[in-house]
Design an enzyme around this catalytic site. Structure first.
Site, PDB file in Angstrom:
ATOM      1  N   GLY A 239       0.766  -1.244   0.000  1.00 35.95           N
ATOM      2  CA  GLY A 239       0.000   0.000   0.000  1.00 35.95           C
ATOM      3  C   GLY A 239       0.792   1.286   0.000  1.00 35.95           C
ATOM      4  CD  GLU A 274       0.730  -9.355   1.862  1.00 37.18           C
ATOM      5  OE1 GLU A 274      -0.200  -8.694   1.326  1.00 37.18           O
ATOM      6  OE2 GLU A 274       0.525 -10.366   2.535  1.00 37.18           O
ATOM      7  N   PRO A 275       4.782  -5.187  -0.443  1.00 37.34           N
ATOM      8  CG  PRO A 275       6.986  -4.444  -0.611  1.00 37.34           C
ATOM      9  CD  PRO A 275       6.117  -5.446   0.106  1.00 37.34           C
ATOM     10  N   GLY A 276       3.925  -3.689  -3.575  1.00 36.88           N
ATOM     11  CA  GLY A 276       3.873  -3.912  -5.015  1.00 36.88           C
ATOM     12  C   GLY A 276       4.258  -2.625  -5.723  1.00 36.88           C
ATOM     13  CE1 TYR A 317      -8.391   1.169  -9.692  1.00 37.02           C
ATOM     14  CE2 TYR A 317      -6.243   1.479 -10.690  1.00 37.02           C
ATOM     15  CZ  TYR A 317      -7.167   0.660 -10.084  1.00 37.02           C
ATOM     16  OH  TYR A 317      -6.856  -0.651  -9.861  1.00 37.02           O
ATOM     17  CB  CYS A 342     -14.220   1.631 -30.377  1.00 37.27           C
ATOM     18  SG  CYS A 342     -13.311   1.386 -31.896  1.00 37.27           S
ATOM     19  CD  GLU A 343     -15.197   1.036 -24.401  1.00 40.74           C
ATOM     20  OE1 GLU A 343     -15.943   1.761 -23.723  1.00 40.74           O
ATOM     21  OE2 GLU A 343     -15.443  -0.136 -24.690  1.00 40.74           O
TER      22      GLU A 343
HETATM   23  C1  PLP Z   1      -3.241  -8.517  -0.274  1.00 36.38           C
HETATM   24  C2  PLP Z   1      -2.449  -7.484  -0.998  1.00 36.38           C
HETATM   25  N1  PLP Z   1      -1.168  -7.287  -0.647  1.00 36.38           N
HETATM   26  C3  PLP Z   1      -0.402  -6.385  -1.283  1.00 36.38           C
HETATM   27  C4  PLP Z   1      -0.900  -5.622  -2.320  1.00 36.38           C
HETATM   28  C5  PLP Z   1       0.016  -4.645  -3.002  1.00 36.38           C
HETATM   29  O1  PLP Z   1      -0.403  -3.359  -2.846  1.00 36.38           O
HETATM   30  P1  PLP Z   1       0.514  -2.151  -3.333  1.00 36.38           P
HETATM   31  O2  PLP Z   1       0.822  -2.398  -4.767  1.00 36.38           O
HETATM   32  O3  PLP Z   1      -0.300  -0.950  -3.116  1.00 36.38           O
HETATM   33  O4  PLP Z   1       1.745  -2.178  -2.488  1.00 36.38           O
HETATM   34  C6  PLP Z   1      -2.232  -5.785  -2.703  1.00 36.38           C
HETATM   35  C7  PLP Z   1      -2.792  -4.958  -3.777  1.00 36.38           C
HETATM   36  O5  PLP Z   1      -3.925  -4.910  -4.076  1.00 36.38           O
HETATM   37  C8  PLP Z   1      -3.030  -6.760  -2.035  1.00 36.38           C
HETATM   38  O6  PLP Z   1      -4.290  -6.969  -2.388  1.00 36.38           O
END
Ligand code: PLP
Length: 412
Positions: A239, A274-276, A317, A342-343
């Site tokens: 997040g 859990e960073p993405g 978003y 086409c949107e």
């Molecule tokens: C369970 C969980 N962990 C981690 C993430 C990664 O979030 P972010 O990319 O904001 O770090 C998500 C994204 O939806 C998620 O659903």
């Protein structure tokens, strides 16, 4: 380090010119900086060093094998949400004992696959899911480690589609229910209760919601740790927000750490993150070529060869991505940058000051490394773009452009 900079008037990723890459691989094209990926990872590990977290990269942000492999080499595990993501992670040789499996809708097939691969744990989001996992584990005669996902009901102050920790969201269970489901699960065969998890949303730009959520989890965490010898983990999800607009501030890993470390140290459990987006977002750009420029009575449309099928975030978003000219120009024009789909929702930038480009010029849509390629589709029967990863002065193709044959391959 800034992954993308101008050198001699041309936008570069590390030491490679985007113009040269567009020439070699065509457009639209996803480009990533591998050095940037590594630096982001290191910065987070350093900020959180006091609790030595296990970083489980959230594969959904960018599921390319080379990206997963980059973090694996640095010691990361992964956060997955489907059997397909598990398959990708294992192909990238991620150690199963560093894989955590979240998501509200795990199928029996997903669960059985993950049990057989002996992942670290499942994040359980409902009572029925706990029962199903127990059932699968019993059938396979395998242990199932579970961490319960708490929905702490905090406002992460982010877009409503990526808020996941409020009571009206489908994710996790409130604290009272979590406690009850834990009690029930403790009596199930093959279930080991190993932790609590939270993930309150994405693109969160202040640290307070994380601290607030953790504070809410603390009492239950202590209670469960006292009751179950198997209870070892506190997983605080992902997040952390990044910078999309030049005038906005990202959430610095140090500010994030300052807010969460006191509670985490106090708990004394193994921390999982859990960073993405934080790891991959700013590392990527989507390069596109202008096909046409047209004016109507109200405004100008810059029509590119990339659209909402390649980068869905603006349409989904209304999110902002900075748009840079690949050949530097200071000239700006008020316009929409749109794709060929086409949107009317097919835009990459809307009613903004954009580079004053002409037909055949190249544009870079910035901060497209997260939820870009992984959310792309073939809508309008457009093959997905290739992906290139740059390390210093070396560029490697990490996903080929799809072909028209690929589009129809599975059709009868
Ligand atoms: C369970 C969980 N962990 C981690 C993430 C990664 O979030 P972010 O990319 O904001 O770090 C998500 C994204 O939806 C998620 O659903």
């Amino acid at each position: 380090m800034q992954a993308f900079t101008y050198l001699h008037g041309l936008l570069h990723v590390e030491r490679v010119s985007l113009e040269a890459l567009a020439h070699e691989y065509g457009t639209p094209l996803y480009i990533y900086s591998q050095t940037h990926l590594r630096q982001r990872y290191d910065a987070l590990v350093t900020a959180m060093a006091d609790v030595s977290p296990l970083i489980c990269y959230s594969v959904k942000a960018n599921s390319n094998r080379a990206v997963i492999d980059t973090f694996r080499q640095q010691g990361a595990g992964v956060d997955i949400v489907s059997g397909g993501e598990l398959f990708r992670a294992l192909r990238a040789r991620v150690d199963p004992s560093k894989i955590v499996f979240a998501g509200v809708g795990k199928t029996r097939e997903d669960i059985e696959y993950a049990l057989k691969e002996r992942i670290l744990f499942f994040t359980v989001e409902s009572e029925q899911e706990a029962l199903r996992i127990s059932d699968c584990a019993e059938e396979l005669n395998l242990p199932a480690r579970v961490a319960f996902r708490v929905n702490p009901d905090v406002d992460a102050k982010t877009h409503k589609y990526v808020s996941t920790g409020k009571k009206e969201n489908k994710f996790g269970m409130d604290i009272e229910r979590t406690a009850k489901v834990c009690e029930m699960a403790a009596g199930l065969p093959h279930i080991d209760i190993v932790g609590l998890q939270m993930h309150i949303g994405s693109q969160i730009l202040t640290a307070e919601p994380f601290a607030e959520a953790l504070q809410k989890l603390q009492p239950l965490c202590r209670q469960l740790a006292a009751a179950h010898s198997s209870f070892k983990y506190i997983d605080i999800g992902g997040g952390i927000g990044i910078q999309y607009e030049p005038e906005h501030q990202a959430l610095a890993p140090t500010a994030f750490a300052d807010a969460v470390l006191p509670a985490l140290k106090d708990l004394g459990l193994q921390v999982i993150m859990e960073p993405g987006r934080y790891l991959v977002g700013n590392a990527g750009a989507l390069v596109c070529r202008v096909q046409y420029v047209k004016d109507n009575a109200f405004k100008r449309f810059i029509i590119a060869d990339a659209g909402m099928n390649d980068l869905l975030r603006p349409a989904l978003y209304q999110s902002y991505h900075e748009v840079l000219p690949v050949r530097r120009t200071e000239e700006r024009v008020f316009a929409d940058l749109v794709g060929p789909i086409c949107e009317s929702g097919d835009f990459l930038a809307q009613e903004r000051e954009l580079p004053d480009v002409e037909q055949d010029d190249l544009l870079a849509v910035m901060s497209a490394g997260a939820y870009g390629a992984s959310m792309s589709s073939t809508y309008n029967s457009r093959p997905r773009p290739p992906e290139v990863m740059v390390d210093g002065d070396k560029a490697n193709i990490i996903r080929e452009r799809e072909s028209w044959d690929d589009l129809v391959r599975n059709e009868a």
